[in-house]
Design a protein around this motif. Structure first.
Motif, short mmCIF file in Angstrom:
data_model
loop_
_atom_site.label_atom_id
_atom_site.label_comp_id
_atom_site.label_asym_id
_atom_site.label_seq_id
_atom_site.Cartn_x
_atom_site.Cartn_y
_atom_site.Cartn_z
N ALA A 351 38.29 58.21 12.12
CA ALA A 351 39.64 58.18 11.56
C ALA A 351 40.20 59.58 11.33
O ALA A 351 41.33 59.73 10.86
CB ALA A 351 39.63 57.42 10.23
N GLY A 352 39.42 60.61 11.68
CA GLY A 352 39.80 61.98 11.39
C GLY A 352 40.60 62.66 12.48
O GLY A 352 40.95 62.05 13.51
N PRO A 353 40.88 63.96 12.32
CA PRO A 353 41.76 64.69 13.24
C PRO A 353 41.17 64.92 14.64
O PRO A 353 41.93 65.22 15.56
CB PRO A 353 41.98 66.03 12.52
CG PRO A 353 40.80 66.18 11.61
CD PRO A 353 40.46 64.80 11.18
N ILE A 354 39.85 64.77 14.81
CA ILE A 354 39.29 64.97 16.15
C ILE A 354 39.89 64.01 17.16
O ILE A 354 40.09 64.35 18.33
CB ILE A 354 37.74 64.82 16.12
CG1 ILE A 354 37.14 65.07 17.50
CG2 ILE A 354 37.33 63.45 15.61
CD1 ILE A 354 37.35 66.45 18.03
N THR A 355 40.23 62.80 16.71
CA THR A 355 40.75 61.80 17.64
C THR A 355 42.18 62.09 18.10
O THR A 355 42.65 61.49 19.06
CB THR A 355 40.71 60.40 17.00
OG1 THR A 355 41.48 60.41 15.80
CG2 THR A 355 39.28 60.00 16.68
N GLY A 356 42.85 63.03 17.43
CA GLY A 356 44.21 63.38 17.83
C GLY A 356 44.30 64.67 18.61
O GLY A 356 45.41 65.14 18.90
N THR A 357 43.17 65.25 19.00
CA THR A 357 43.20 66.53 19.70
C THR A 357 43.51 66.36 21.19
O THR A 357 43.21 65.33 21.80
CB THR A 357 41.85 67.25 19.57
OG1 THR A 357 40.81 66.41 20.11
CG2 THR A 357 41.54 67.56 18.12
N SER A 358 44.10 67.39 21.76
CA SER A 358 44.36 67.41 23.20
C SER A 358 43.05 67.41 23.98
O SER A 358 42.97 66.85 25.07
CB SER A 358 45.19 68.64 23.57
OG SER A 358 46.46 68.60 22.95
#
Length: 402
Positions: A351-358
């Motif tokens: 659920a963290g920011p890693i899943t939103g990285t390019s």
């Protein structure tokens, strides 16, 4: 039938020999089978027909490493015959069938090679490094010429293996432009002055890796059997880009491989992955920075890999400016990308920011089914039967090293 003969190459034993010697039909059939199955079984067959206990012959041949490795048999059948008295004729065929079968099974088990790695770069050689736990096997830094391949041994219970490509190396497979990230038998990690391990001269460990733990060859892999009693034959494999990537890759699977959701997988295709797709301005919100994920080799001044967000925040090599001294994976600005447990859980990581990285978006678009971060298990890890064969093909990077 003349059993005494001089030292000879095992390959000279012909399937036509029993016919020429006028052996009984049943013995001919057994001999032909043993000859087809390998040098040890063939030698046992001839020895038994010449009146030598097969078990004694097999033990002698197992001690004869020269014959096993090169085909040069140091023991003639005359010498073998002198080891023990003749087998009674009525026992010969039984001894032949039993002992030759055991020899064949042992030879087959020792020679299982279910992993093939191909150099798909048709203009330059590459070298394949590997690790088995904290060590390595005999095929370290194997050089593979353009368009060629190497088959690696996969004995039963070979666990925690990793294989990765290197390019632009010297003749010994070291000092590479790409892939000299350390590991068993890699000279970059040793300080020639102190003789101690020192990874600062190695490349960042951002290699495109094939990872596998191999099960028991020939054993079943059936998770539906109650009690987990038929799991000894399960392999667990993946292509991992958790730390980053170097070369494009493709995994072809011949056998039965399943994801965690029981989806059958025949291929993982990352041919479209390139260093040109590596993010140059990745926004790492938890760390409060924009980071260039390109790994630049300070000797060649060329891109030699792509950092994952976690590697970029932690690795100290190649003058990584985004990595402050003393930063640890448990720290609040790093843990959402590296996901150590604790403080992260699989749920909080996903659920963290890693899943939103390019970076992760590129991995999932260009390498569907491949690991992109620590808890990417739902896509990455596969369970396969022990009859499965794997072909891993590595391709040229966009900028081929000299």
């Amino acid at each position: 039938m003349e059993c005494a003969r001089p030292k000879r190459r095992c390959s000279h034993i012909s399937a036509q020999t029993p016919l020429l010697l006028g052996l009984p039909t049943s013995a001919q059939q057994l001999y032909l089978l043993s000859n087809m199955r390998g040098w040890a079984a063939a030698s046992v067959a001839l020895a038994v027909l010449c009146g030598v206990h097969a078990e004694v012959v097999l033990e002698a041949l197992q001690r004869d490493d020269t014959c096993a490795d090169s085909g040069d048999c140091d023991l003639s059948l005359a010498q073998l015959r002198g080891l023990q008295e003749s087998v009674p004729s009525q026992e010969a065929e039984v001894a032949l069938e039993t002992k030759a079968g055991r020899a064949t099974a042992a030879a087959d088990s020792a020679e299982v090679k279910r992993l093939r790695i191909v150099n798909g770069c048709h203009s330059k050689p590459m070298w394949i490094a590997h690790a088995i736990g904290a060590g390595s096997g005999p095929d370290q830094n194997v050089k593979i010429l353009p368009g060629q391949f190497h088959d690696f041994p996969t004995p039963s219970h070979l666990s925690a293996t990793r294989f990765w490509p290197k390019m632009g190396c010297d003749d010994s497979g070291h000092n590479c432009a790409i892939g000299s990230s350390g590991g068993p038998g890699q000279i970059c990690q040793f300080n020639p002055i102190t003789g101690q391990e020192d990874y600062k001269n190695c490349a960042p460990p951002v290699d495109t890796k094939f990872e596998a733990s191999f099960g028991e060859n020939g054993a079943p892999c059936n998770p539906k059997t109650p009690g987990g009693v038929e799991m000894k034959g399960c392999d667990y494999v993946d292509i991992s880009l958790v730390d980053g990537w170097t070369l494009p890759v493709k995994l072809d699977i011949q056998g039965d491989c399943r994801t965690a959701t029981d989806q059958k997988v025949n291929v993982l295709d990352c041919e479209g992955l390139s260093l040109g797709l590596c993010p140059a301005a990745e926004r790492l919100t938890a760390a409060g920075i924009f980071a260039d994920l390109h790994a630049i080799n300070p000797k060649t001044h060329k891109v030699a890999g792509c950092y994952s967000p976690c590697s970029k925040l932690l690795d100290t090599k190649w003058s990584n400016k985004e990595r402050p001294a003393g930063r640890r994976p448990e720290e609040s600005e790093v843990s959402p990308y590296c996901c150590p447990t604790p403080p992260q859980t699989p749920e909080s990581c996903r659920a963290g920011p890693i899943t939103g990285t390019s970076f992760l978006k590129t991995v999932h678009e260009k390498c569907p089914g491949v690991y992109g971060y620590a808890y990417d298990d739902g896509m990455g890890l596969m369970r396969c039967s022990s009859a499965t064969h794997y072909t891993v093909t590595y391709y040229c990077p966009a900028d081929i090293p000299a």
